[in-house]
Enzyme design. Structure first.
Site, PDB file in Angstrom:
ATOM      1  N   ASP A  93       9.811  76.085 134.545  1.00  0.00           N
ATOM      2  CA  ASP A  93       9.944  77.515 134.287  1.00  0.00           C
ATOM      3  C   ASP A  93      11.422  77.758 134.000  1.00  0.00           C
ATOM      4  OD1 ASP A  93       9.448  80.298 134.175  1.00  0.00           O
ATOM      5  OD2 ASP A  93       9.974  80.508 136.287  1.00  0.00           O
ATOM      6  N   GLU A  98       7.394  76.673 129.934  1.00  0.00           N
ATOM      7  CA  GLU A  98       6.907  78.011 129.589  1.00  0.00           C
ATOM      8  C   GLU A  98       7.732  78.544 128.423  1.00  0.00           C
ATOM      9  OE1 GLU A  98       6.214  82.435 131.541  1.00  0.00           O
ATOM     10  OE2 GLU A  98       6.977  80.822 132.805  1.00  0.00           O
ATOM     11  N   ASP A 149       9.982  80.906 141.151  1.00  0.00           N
ATOM     12  CA  ASP A 149      10.278  80.032 140.006  1.00  0.00           C
ATOM     13  C   ASP A 149       9.529  78.709 140.136  1.00  0.00           C
ATOM     14  OD1 ASP A 149      12.346  81.816 138.866  1.00  0.00           O
ATOM     15  OD2 ASP A 149      13.516  81.218 140.614  1.00  0.00           O
TER      16      ASP A 149
END
Length: 165
Positions: free
Chosen positions: A7, A66, A138
């Site tokens: 992420d 992502e 996260d």
């Protein structure tokens, strides 16, 4: 097959490692790389070094990141894009191709709806990876990226091919 989810973020870059054995997912590790304050170049170098250490420690077979979204603050978007560059670069340095997934696709895969909130994502990550206990939101998001990538690998037949080679 060991899967690393990332992420991306400039201040905090989440990571999560899972193991895919046949159709079973197992949590291996998760954490967060933090860049602190200071010059952008120093912060990016710090993220690179920390993420490289994650790769050296856990030796993933595949990775996914992502995709970032564009927001109204162009300067913040550009900085996030540079951190995302680190998230794509490090796996490439280890010879891995990198899966990339939109936030809504990750949420739909992990939670079942494309507009899930952080609490729902973390809950479903804990359900799908018992004992994972994400260290931060996260990390939970990164584990969700890894789960999404694992499911897509399974459905595309890439896993079966990798296991037979």
């Amino acid at each position: 097959m060991r899967v690393l989810g990332i992420d991306p973020g400039l201040r905090n870059l989440g990571w999560g490692v899972i193991e895919l054995q046949r159709s079973k997912l197992m949590h291996i590790a998760n954490g967060r790389c933090s860049s602190g304050q200071g010059k952008l170049s120093s912060r990016l170098l710090s993220l690179h070094q920390q993420l490289t250490h994650v790769f050296e420690t856990f030796r993933p077979h595949t990775a996914a990141v992502e995709q970032t979204f564009v927001n109204k603050d162009a300067k913040a978007t550009l900085k996030l894009g540079q951190a995302r560059g680190i998230a794509v670069l490090v796996p490439a340095q280890f010879g891995l191709s990198v899966g990339e997934y939109a936030p809504n696709a990750i949420k739909k895969t992990v939670v079942g709806i494309g507009h899930a909130d952080k609490v729902q994502i973390e809950h479903m990550v804990r359900m799908q990876l018992p004992g994972s206990n994400p260290k931060s939101s996260d990390s939970a998001d990164a584990l969700a990226v890894a789960i999404c990538h694992a499911f897509h690998l399974q459905s595309s037949g890439v896993l079966a091919e990798a296991l037979h080679s």
